[in-house]
Design a protein around this motif. Structure first.
Motif, PDB file in Angstrom:
ATOM      1  N   GLN A   3       0.846  -1.196   0.000  1.00 38.89           N
ATOM      2  CA  GLN A   3       0.000   0.000   0.000  1.00 38.89           C
ATOM      3  C   GLN A   3       0.881   1.246   0.000  1.00 38.89           C
ATOM      4  O   GLN A   3       1.849   1.334   0.756  1.00 38.89           O
ATOM      5  CB  GLN A   3      -0.892   0.012   1.245  1.00 38.89           C
ATOM      6  CG  GLN A   3      -1.969  -1.060   1.235  1.00 38.89           C
ATOM      7  CD  GLN A   3      -3.086  -0.702   0.275  1.00 38.89           C
ATOM      8  OE1 GLN A   3      -3.341   0.471   0.050  1.00 38.89           O
ATOM      9  NE2 GLN A   3      -3.729  -1.704  -0.279  1.00 38.89           N
ATOM     10  N   LEU A   4       0.562   2.183  -0.863  1.00 41.32           N
ATOM     11  CA  LEU A   4       1.298   3.434  -0.920  1.00 41.32           C
ATOM     12  C   LEU A   4       0.380   4.582  -0.528  1.00 41.32           C
ATOM     13  O   LEU A   4      -0.829   4.552  -0.788  1.00 41.32           O
ATOM     14  CB  LEU A   4       1.844   3.681  -2.322  1.00 41.32           C
ATOM     15  CG  LEU A   4       2.916   2.726  -2.828  1.00 41.32           C
ATOM     16  CD1 LEU A   4       3.265   3.056  -4.274  1.00 41.32           C
ATOM     17  CD2 LEU A   4       4.158   2.806  -1.971  1.00 41.32           C
ATOM     18  N   SER A   5       0.972   5.597   0.059  1.00 42.76           N
ATOM     19  CA  SER A   5       0.179   6.772   0.398  1.00 42.76           C
ATOM     20  C   SER A   5      -0.147   7.531  -0.878  1.00 42.76           C
ATOM     21  O   SER A   5       0.533   7.387  -1.898  1.00 42.76           O
ATOM     22  CB  SER A   5       0.956   7.666   1.366  1.00 42.76           C
ATOM     23  OG  SER A   5       2.060   8.236   0.706  1.00 42.76           O
ATOM     24  N   PRO A   6      -1.204   8.337  -0.856  1.00 41.73           N
ATOM     25  CA  PRO A   6      -1.561   9.110  -2.059  1.00 41.73           C
ATOM     26  C   PRO A   6      -0.426  10.023  -2.538  1.00 41.73           C
ATOM     27  O   PRO A   6      -0.251  10.226  -3.743  1.00 41.73           O
ATOM     28  CB  PRO A   6      -2.761   9.938  -1.611  1.00 41.73           C
ATOM     29  CG  PRO A   6      -3.359   9.152  -0.503  1.00 41.73           C
ATOM     30  CD  PRO A   6      -2.215   8.486   0.192  1.00 41.73           C
ATOM     31  N   ASN A   8       2.757   9.350  -2.380  1.00 44.98           N
ATOM     32  CA  ASN A   8       3.706   8.515  -3.110  1.00 44.98           C
ATOM     33  C   ASN A   8       3.182   8.175  -4.499  1.00 44.98           C
ATOM     34  O   ASN A   8       3.968   8.091  -5.448  1.00 44.98           O
ATOM     35  CB  ASN A   8       3.995   7.233  -2.331  1.00 44.98           C
ATOM     36  CG  ASN A   8       4.935   7.474  -1.177  1.00 44.98           C
ATOM     37  OD1 ASN A   8       5.632   8.476  -1.142  1.00 44.98           O
ATOM     38  ND2 ASN A   8       4.939   6.572  -0.215  1.00 44.98           N
ATOM     39  N   TRP A   9       1.876   7.957  -4.647  1.00 45.42           N
ATOM     40  CA  TRP A   9       1.318   7.699  -5.979  1.00 45.42           C
ATOM     41  C   TRP A   9       1.485   8.909  -6.875  1.00 45.42           C
ATOM     42  O   TRP A   9       1.809   8.787  -8.057  1.00 45.42           O
ATOM     43  CB  TRP A   9      -0.164   7.320  -5.888  1.00 45.42           C
ATOM     44  CG  TRP A   9      -0.397   5.906  -5.460  1.00 45.42           C
ATOM     45  CD1 TRP A   9      -0.953   5.484  -4.298  1.00 45.42           C
ATOM     46  CD2 TRP A   9      -0.067   4.725  -6.211  1.00 45.42           C
ATOM     47  NE1 TRP A   9      -0.986   4.114  -4.275  1.00 45.42           N
ATOM     48  CE2 TRP A   9      -0.465   3.620  -5.427  1.00 45.42           C
ATOM     49  CE3 TRP A   9       0.524   4.502  -7.444  1.00 45.42           C
ATOM     50  CZ2 TRP A   9      -0.274   2.315  -5.849  1.00 45.42           C
ATOM     51  CZ3 TRP A   9       0.709   3.199  -7.865  1.00 45.42           C
ATOM     52  CH2 TRP A   9       0.310   2.125  -7.083  1.00 45.42           C
ATOM     53  N   LEU A  12       5.125   9.071  -7.901  1.00 46.96           N
ATOM     54  CA  LEU A  12       5.414   8.058  -8.916  1.00 46.96           C
ATOM     55  C   LEU A  12       4.855   8.465 -10.274  1.00 46.96           C
ATOM     56  O   LEU A  12       5.497   8.256 -11.303  1.00 46.96           O
ATOM     57  CB  LEU A  12       4.830   6.708  -8.497  1.00 46.96           C
ATOM     58  CG  LEU A  12       5.638   5.917  -7.483  1.00 46.96           C
ATOM     59  CD1 LEU A  12       4.876   4.663  -7.068  1.00 46.96           C
ATOM     60  CD2 LEU A  12       6.979   5.540  -8.056  1.00 46.96           C
ATOM     61  N   PHE A  13       3.668   9.047 -10.273  1.00 45.21           N
ATOM     62  CA  PHE A  13       3.064   9.522 -11.511  1.00 45.21           C
ATOM     63  C   PHE A  13       3.932  10.613 -12.142  1.00 45.21           C
ATOM     64  O   PHE A  13       4.223  10.584 -13.341  1.00 45.21           O
ATOM     65  CB  PHE A  13       1.656  10.051 -11.202  1.00 45.21           C
ATOM     66  CG  PHE A  13       0.941  10.616 -12.389  1.00 45.21           C
ATOM     67  CD1 PHE A  13       0.320   9.785 -13.296  1.00 45.21           C
ATOM     68  CD2 PHE A  13       0.869  11.996 -12.585  1.00 45.21           C
ATOM     69  CE1 PHE A  13      -0.347  10.303 -14.398  1.00 45.21           C
ATOM     70  CE2 PHE A  13       0.208  12.522 -13.676  1.00 45.21           C
ATOM     71  CZ  PHE A  13      -0.399  11.669 -14.581  1.00 45.21           C
TER      72      PHE A  13
END
Length: 52
Positions: A3-6, A8-9, A12-13
């Motif tokens: 699970q990644l925190s928002p 981190n998403w 990554l994006f």
């Protein structure tokens, strides 16, 4: 996948699109330089219109 925190998403994006942008700019730069080298050699063969 863990699970990644928002945040981190989002990072990554942004990292993915930054990598895509860098690769596309590098491809464009290599094509542009090879084209510029060909035209500069052709231009040096032509007569020089500058008096200095």
């Amino acid at each position: 996948m863990p699970q990644l925190s928002p945040l981190n998403w989002i990072l990554l994006f942004l990292l993915f699109w930054a990598a895509v942008l860098v690769v596309s700019v590098l491809i464009w730069w290599t094509k542009k330089n090879s084209f510029a080298c060909m035209t500069s050699k052709k231009a040096s063969i032509l007569e020089n219109k500058w008096n200095w």
